[in-house]
Design a protein around this motif. Structure first.
Motif, PDB file in Angstrom:
ATOM      1  N   THR A   1      41.356  49.348  47.346  1.00 16.69           N
ATOM      2  CA  THR A   1      40.827  48.242  46.534  1.00 16.69           C
ATOM      3  C   THR A   1      41.590  48.191  45.203  1.00 16.69           C
ATOM      4  O   THR A   1      41.807  49.235  44.577  1.00 16.69           O
TER       5      THR A   1
ATOM      6  N   SER B   1      41.809  46.725  39.325  1.00 13.84           N
ATOM      7  CA  SER B   1      41.322  45.645  38.459  1.00 13.84           C
ATOM      8  C   SER B   1      40.012  45.055  39.002  1.00 13.84           C
ATOM      9  O   SER B   1      39.128  44.670  38.231  1.00 13.84           O
ATOM     10  N   GLU B   2      39.864  45.039  40.324  1.00 10.07           N
ATOM     11  CA  GLU B   2      38.626  44.516  40.911  1.00 10.07           C
ATOM     12  C   GLU B   2      37.446  45.424  40.546  1.00 10.07           C
ATOM     13  O   GLU B   2      36.348  44.950  40.234  1.00 10.07           O
TER      14      GLU B   2
ATOM     15  N   ASN C   1      35.435  43.196  38.127  1.00  8.38           N
ATOM     16  CA  ASN C   1      34.392  42.561  38.942  1.00  8.38           C
ATOM     17  C   ASN C   1      33.148  43.447  39.043  1.00  8.38           C
ATOM     18  O   ASN C   1      32.055  43.023  38.669  1.00  8.38           O
TER      19      ASN C   1
ATOM     20  N   THR D   1      45.981  50.678  42.777  1.00  8.06           N
ATOM     21  CA  THR D   1      44.902  50.462  43.735  1.00  8.06           C
ATOM     22  C   THR D   1      44.177  51.794  43.911  1.00  8.06           C
ATOM     23  O   THR D   1      44.742  52.863  43.647  1.00  8.06           O
TER      24      THR D   1
END
Ligand code: SF4
Length: 309
Positions: A155, A158-159, A163, A194
């Motif tokens: 993943t 940044s997510e 988020n 990631t």
């Protein structure tokens, strides 16, 4: 349930859960889960007529960081000083009370029911590259939405940060990811990473246990790396010289530089970091150089006044 499966496969009769006493909720949660297994008849002698005996013992550990190292953990369970042991013999050969012992993080063991249920290939299909499965991530209170999240390996970082965590409450200049000995990731590198071991390693960081601690924009990096040396000195088990002595000498150098006009010799610091990395018996002393080198590299301008040219 994962430990029960591991015990069945290895023929172990006891599973020991070692949880820091400072986390009473963890202890009560696991105790409730054990009670549920017992109520289902999945613990005790001759479980469900299988001839397999198994039960749990929960240890309320007394809070030394080094007890996360597998051999120190074994010594602690045995009631000894939690000092790291020289390997070999490895715990699987000669572990708890000199019996072969499998030591794993609960995060690893928790994957077993899924793997048994859905198959190894299915599990390996989650994630990225050699980093298969999911990863638990903890975001500290500097995030707008702190907490523990489970994400698939691979993943985008940044997510997770923008988020799931919904960004930072105040400006942040770096993230210390992977525990006290993980890498210090400057915010401009977030978009390059990631959540998997390969991505972090190839960028010069360490995913480790994927905890994320924010370094606020106005917090001096010199004090942060000073704290890392102090932490290592405090938590060192004392078994080997590089860690036991080197962590204290490093702390003294940084403290002197931050409180007087003393300037640190760059080659002396480099030698100290090399010695810690190459000469330490375990990852406590051996891991300290990584975040310090990250800090020296990414915050060189901020740290320059404390070093000789
Ligand atoms: S590196 Fe530190 S904690 Fe690890 S064995 Fe050496 S003294 Fe102990």
């Amino acid at each position: 349930m994962g430990m029960l499966i591991a015990a069945y496969i290895t023929g172990a009769e006891w599973g020991v859960l070692y949880i820091r006493a400072e986390y009473p909720v963890s202890i009560s949660t696991i105790s409730n889960s054990i009670a549920e297994l017992r109520a289902l008849g999945l613990l005790g002698k001759n479980i469900k007529g299988s001839g397999f005996d198994f039960d749990f013992k929960v240890i309320k550990a007394q809070g030394a960081y080094i007890c996360g190292e597998e051999t120190a953990l074994l010594s602690s369970i045995e009631g000894q000083r939690p000092e790291v042991r020289v390997r070999p013999p490895f715990p699987t050969q000669q572990g708890l009370f000199n019996k072969p012992t499998v030591v794993n993080n609960v995060e690893t063991l928790a994957c077993l029911p899924y793997i048994i249920d859905r198959g190894g290939q299915n599990f390996a299909g989650i994630g990225k590259g050699k980093s298969t499965g999911t990863k638990l991530i903890s975001l500290d209170s500097f995030f707008n939405k702190p907490g523990i999240y489970e994400v698939e390996m691979g993943t985008p970082l940044s997510e997770v940060i923008y988020n799931l965590g919904q960004g930072f409450r105040a400006p942040v200049k770096a993230l210390h990811i992977g525990g006290p000995l993980g890498g210090l990731v400057p915010v401009h590198k977030i978009s390059d990473l990631t959540v998997d071991f390969e991505s972090f390693a190839s960028n010069g960081f360490l995913l480790g246990h994927a905890s994320m601690v924010c370094l606020p924009h106005d917090f001096p990096v010199i004090l942060y790396i000073q704290h890392l040396f102090k932490f290592t000195a405090h938590e060192s088990c004392g078994k080997c010289f590089p860690c036991r002595i080197g962590s204290t000498r490093g702390f003294e150098m940084l403290q002197k530089a931050s409180t007087t006009d003393y300037k640190i010799d760059r080659s002396l610091m480099a030698d100290l970091l090399d010695t810690l990395e190459m000469g330490s018996l375990c990852a406590l002393g051996g891991g300290l150089p990584l975040p310090v080198r990250n800090a020296l590299h990414y915050f060189s301008d901020e740290l320059a006044p404390f070093f000789k040219n």
